[in-house]
Structure formats: structure tokens, C-alpha cells
Design a protein around this motif. Structure first.
Motif, short mmCIF file in Angstrom:
data_model
loop_
_atom_site.label_atom_id
_atom_site.label_comp_id
_atom_site.label_asym_id
_atom_site.label_seq_id
_atom_site.Cartn_x
_atom_site.Cartn_y
_atom_site.Cartn_z
N ALA A 20 7.53 47.00 23.19
CA ALA A 20 8.90 47.40 22.97
C ALA A 20 9.27 47.10 21.55
O ALA A 20 8.72 46.21 20.94
N ALA A 23 14.35 44.40 18.94
CA ALA A 23 15.75 44.72 18.69
C ALA A 23 16.29 43.73 17.69
O ALA A 23 15.58 43.11 17.03
N SER A 322 17.15 41.15 24.86
CA SER A 322 15.81 40.72 25.21
C SER A 322 14.86 41.90 25.07
O SER A 322 15.23 43.04 25.38
N ASP A 323 13.67 41.66 24.57
CA ASP A 323 12.64 42.69 24.46
C ASP A 323 11.29 42.01 24.30
O ASP A 323 11.19 40.79 24.31
#
Length: 336
Positions: A20, A23, A322-323
């Protein structure tokens, strides 16, 4: 990812599936190796350490290896092995030519040695201990791994302590579990010279036994380029927790990884924590409740942007996130 500060009381710092975008503030271009941190390495890290001590008079070190809890353990392993290969050598094996031979043995481009900077100082022998390796960003085919390390060098009969943080950029070839990671570039930290005077909160952070900082982070604080909001939050959190910081300003990508959006780290407005009260954030055995409380307390300390392995509700718009990038640390960012 600079000369050793005087010794002090505190210890220094101290795959292959889904991905991912990091962020918030773990990023793309690399921020401005750090001054050595004071004291001895933190104990109890989950199989996180450097290369075997190559010479008498240098400390014994052990290789850092990722655990199965990592999002992309193969990427971290590749990055760490390269840093260990360049930054440690026995007597008679110093210099760029010998480092190129060690890098070639890993099957990596020898030109990477030319980007090693403070990781390859002039010395008779060197030992290196990786304290932690965290993601600066992780995507399906590219990654930034921030390798935080301490280093000891021997010149004649004198051993000196130092260390740096290196933003290691990697790319992934092929697809599936058989695909591998290669290293494309190294970006060692460059915190700059020490400032003539420091804010009171910054001086207090540097002497607080409950805040463990790695060499590059110490140099960041000494440079005067870290906002007092960061120091104030560290001190507020240290009243409740023992925190081990991985990255402050230097050794971190300039942009949020995979984007052109500036990160708060190189502007001196963020810090990352990889261990809380002796428990690694990445370790599944670490209490989710502890991490959640720490993240909420970070927000209460003034952070507008708190990221970690747990997605929290509440707070202001976008205050918590969250990532995959933040699976292994808690990011704490500030507007000023």
C-alpha cells in the motif's frame, strides 16, 4: 542517511505480498549520516542487529534479520544486507574497492558504493550494528527502507563510535513469491552542522533517559532544524512511555513515497517511533491497546497526523491513518 557527540547517559538506537502507498509522511525524494548517538545499543530488539565484529577492539555485532511479521521481509533483508556489507570490514579490507567486492558478492550493482557517503569512512576496520529497518514507503514494485545503524571504526589503536541512517531504494522484478528485490540507490542522512544554540525543549530531549535516539536523529536535533513542536511532543510522551525513535528529519524521503507531496520529516516537523516501552511496533505480540493509547496520546500532544499499524476512529479529519508503510512504526507529524 558527521563527528561523534560526547558520551551521555542514554542508550543509542538506538515478503512478498500486498502493498500500500505510505499515506501521510513517509516518502519519495530523500531528506538531508548522522552524528553518533550516545551510549550502548538498546537491548531486546526482535532479531534486529548488524554484521559480525571484524576486528579486535571493535564491539561484537550480530546481523539484523526481519521477522515473518513484516509486510515485505525480503525488501528489508536486501536493504539491510547491503548496508551491513558496505559498513563493516576487517583489517586490510577497507576502502571502496573492497566494498565493491562485498557488494558484488550480494549480486548488487557495485556502483552503489559510490553513494555510501558516511557509511564508508576511512578506517582500518569497522563494525556496524543495524538498530532498526523501517519502511519509508512500500508499493507493489518499489520500496524505501530506512536502515538505522550504529558504526564503530578503528584507526590505529583508537576506536570511535558513530552511525547514520540510510534511505535504501529498491525495486522488485517479476511477480509472485519468486520475485526478488534489487537496490537502485542509497541516500545516507545529511543532518548538517550543529547549531550554536538550541531551544530548551530540544536540550531536554537530548538528555532525557526515556527517549532513545539513533545517531542521525541526535544530529538532527543538534542541527537546530527540528521544530520545537516535535521536541515538546517527545517530552510529553516520555512522561508516560519509554520511546525509541527511528527517524526524525534526515535519512527520510523528501516526499511521501510514490507522490510529489512533501513529507513533514525533512522539514523538521515529524518523528517516527519504532518501539514503545520496550515493545516493537511491528511485533504481533505487542499489545494493540498499548499502540492505540500511544497514538491517541501523540494526537493529544499536538500531532495533526498520527499513523501506525492500527486505524483509529475519532480525532479531527485525517488525524489518524494506517497503511502498509506504517505497519512497523508510529508516525507523528506537526503543522508547525
Amino acid at each position: 542517511m558527521p563527528a561523534a557527540p560526547p558520551p551521555g547517559r542514554r542508550a543509542v538506537l538506538a515478503v512478498l505480498t500486498g502493498v500500500a502507498l505510505g499515506a501521510a509522511d513517509c516518502s519519495g525524494r530523500t531528506a538531508p549520516a548522522g552524528h553518533p548517538r550516545r551510549g550502548a545499543p538498546t537491548q531486546g530488539a526482535p532479531s534486529h542487529s548488524g554484521s559480525p565484529s571484524p576486528s579486535p577492539g571493535l564491539p561484537h555485532t550480530t546481523p539484523w534479520r526481519p521477522t515473518s511479521a513484516e509486510v515485505q521481509p525480503a525488501a528489508k533483508l536486501r536493504a539491510v544486507q547491503l548496508v551491513e556489507a558496505i559498513g563493516a570490514w576487517s583489517a586490510g579490507h577497507g576502502g571502496a574497492a573492497a566494498a565493491r567486492a562485498r557488494v558484488a558478492a550480494l549480486g548488487l550493482p557495485t556502483a552503489l558504493v559510490d553513494q555510501a557517503g558516511p557509511l564508508l569512512p576511512a578506517a582500518d576496520a569497522a563494525a556496524l550494528q543495524v538498530v532498526d529497518a523501517q519502511y519509508g514507503g512500500i508499493l507493489s514494485r518499489s520500496a524505501s527502507v530506512l536502515v538505522v545503524c550504529r558504526q564503530w571504526t578503528r584507526r590505529g589503536g583508537t576506536v570511535s563510535a558513530g552511525g547514520t541512517t540510510v534511505d535504501v531504494r529498491l525495486s522488485r522484478s517479476g511477480a509472485g513469491s519468486g520475485s526478488g528485490w534489487t537496490v537502485d540507490a542509497l541516500h545516507p542522512a545529511d543532518p548538517g552542522p550543529a547549531a550554536r544554540s538550541l531551544a530548551p525543549d530540544v536540550r531536554t530531549v537530548l538528555s532525557d533517559d526515556r527517549i532513545t535516539l539513533p545517531p542521525a536523529a541526535v544530529a538532527d536535533l543538534r542541527s537546530g532544524q527540528v521544530h520545537t513542536s516535535v521536541a515538546g511532543a517527545m517530552l510529553a510522551l516520555a512522561r508516560t512511555y519509554r520511546l525509541e525513535v527511528s527517524v526524525v528529519r534526515s535519512g527520510h524521503p523528501l516526499d511521501v513515497f510514490g507522490t510529489s507531496r512533501p513529507s513533514d520529516h525533512p522539514r523538521g516537523r515529524a518523528f517516527d517511533v519504532w518501539r514503545i516501552d520496550g515493545h516493537a511496533v511491528v511485533d504481533p505480540a505487542t499489545s494493540r491497546g498499548l499502540i492505540e493509547r500511544f497514538m491517541r496520546d501523540a494526537a493529544a500532544a499536538g500531532s495533526y497526523n498520527v499513523g501506525g499499524p492500527v486505524l483509529l476512529s475519532g480525532g479531527g479529519p485525517g488525524q489518524f491513518f494506517s497503511d502498509a508503510t506504517h505497519h512497523d512504526h508510529v508516525h507523528i507529524g506537526f503543522r508547525t
